[in-house]
Design a protein around this motif. Sequence first.
Motif, PDB file in Angstrom:
ATOM      1  N   GLY A   1       6.503   1.435 -26.745  1.00  0.00           N
ATOM      2  CA  GLY A   1       7.014   2.639 -26.413  1.00  0.00           C
ATOM      3  C   GLY A   1       6.259   3.945 -26.984  1.00  0.00           C
ATOM      4  O   GLY A   1       6.487   4.040 -28.215  1.00  0.00           O
ATOM      5  N   ALA A   2       6.238   4.766 -26.012  1.00  0.00           N
ATOM      6  CA  ALA A   2       5.982   6.388 -26.055  1.00  0.00           C
ATOM      7  C   ALA A   2       6.446   7.277 -25.805  1.00  0.00           C
ATOM      8  O   ALA A   2       7.520   7.264 -25.327  1.00  0.00           O
ATOM      9  N   PRO A   3       7.463   8.167 -27.116  1.00  0.00           N
ATOM     10  CA  PRO A   3       8.573   9.551 -27.252  1.00  0.00           C
ATOM     11  C   PRO A   3       8.110  10.307 -25.864  1.00  0.00           C
ATOM     12  O   PRO A   3       8.783  10.719 -25.176  1.00  0.00           O
ATOM     13  N   PHE A   4       7.040  10.329 -25.588  1.00  0.00           N
ATOM     14  CA  PHE A   4       5.943  11.234 -25.239  1.00  0.00           C
ATOM     15  C   PHE A   4       4.856  11.000 -24.839  1.00  0.00           C
ATOM     16  O   PHE A   4       4.094   9.660 -25.129  1.00  0.00           O
ATOM     17  N   VAL A   5       4.394  10.987 -23.586  1.00  0.00           N
ATOM     18  CA  VAL A   5       3.251  11.189 -23.235  1.00  0.00           C
ATOM     19  C   VAL A   5       1.792  11.589 -23.859  1.00  0.00           C
ATOM     20  O   VAL A   5       2.095  12.977 -23.936  1.00  0.00           O
ATOM     21  N   PRO A   6       0.887  11.538 -25.083  1.00  0.00           N
ATOM     22  CA  PRO A   6      -0.021  12.221 -25.331  1.00  0.00           C
ATOM     23  C   PRO A   6      -0.762  13.033 -25.075  1.00  0.00           C
ATOM     24  O   PRO A   6      -1.745  12.244 -24.227  1.00  0.00           O
ATOM     25  N   LYS A   7      -0.888  13.683 -24.479  1.00  0.00           N
ATOM     26  CA  LYS A   7      -1.725  14.944 -24.639  1.00  0.00           C
ATOM     27  C   LYS A   7      -3.675  14.051 -24.783  1.00  0.00           C
ATOM     28  O   LYS A   7      -4.404  14.235 -23.753  1.00  0.00           O
ATOM     29  N   PRO A   8      -3.946  13.976 -25.408  1.00  0.00           N
ATOM     30  CA  PRO A   8      -5.278  13.952 -26.565  1.00  0.00           C
ATOM     31  C   PRO A   8      -5.384  12.485 -24.555  1.00  0.00           C
ATOM     32  O   PRO A   8      -6.640  12.226 -24.659  1.00  0.00           O
ATOM     33  N   LEU A   9      -4.323  11.467 -25.098  1.00  0.00           N
ATOM     34  CA  LEU A   9      -4.579  10.721 -24.011  1.00  0.00           C
ATOM     35  C   LEU A   9      -4.922  11.052 -22.629  1.00  0.00           C
ATOM     36  O   LEU A   9      -6.365  10.011 -22.209  1.00  0.00           O
TER      37      LEU A   9
END
Length: 213
Positions: free
Chosen positions: A155-163
């Motif tokens: 579960g990611a608290p936010f969407v990582p920009k690098p991905l």
Amino acid sequence: MKDTLRHAGMRKQLVEVLIRKGIKNKSVLSAINKIPRHLFMDSSFEDHAYQDKAFPIAADQTISQPYTVAFQSELLQLKKDDKVLEIGTGSGYQTAVLCELGAKVYSIERQKELFKKTKLFLSKLGYRPKYLSFGDGYKGLVEHAPFDSIIVTAGAPFVPKPLLGQLKVEGRLVIPVGDDTQIMTLFIRKSKTEFEKHEFGEFRFVPLLEDKN
């Protein structure tokens, strides 16, 4: 532990459960039918391995519920030889599913103990991802980008920009977003700056941890 005819029978029943729950992709169902999930778990859970449930594994992590694995795998719409980045190798079960689907798998795990154990275990079972890495899933693997698909198994608290940045145009990122419960989210990259977003209801995952080792 061995893989027996009894286990094969239980896998067949699990596939029937997944079909009833709406999984349609034949390649995904075939992968679930083939992979000995009980071998990815502690032997004390062996009798429960083909129930549609998540179970604890080492390092306070879990092996995902088969329905969740199948659901995420189906959303990826993989083609043979697609280059896939998996964030969270964990037990290696999802990794094995991606390998069965013919993907070239690059996977990151940030728990050292789990990384070492799973790396050995996957090759023992005959699954050979292109690249297994110990590191921070939030950063992805820029040196191997771009990817046809990226799957996040925590579960990611936010969407990582690098991905998002490491996806090819028309590439797909499948990520559960949220704190206590997560919304399964699909991003499709439409251009350098544009992404199409789809949401698929609530799921529960262990949190995606940053690299603190």
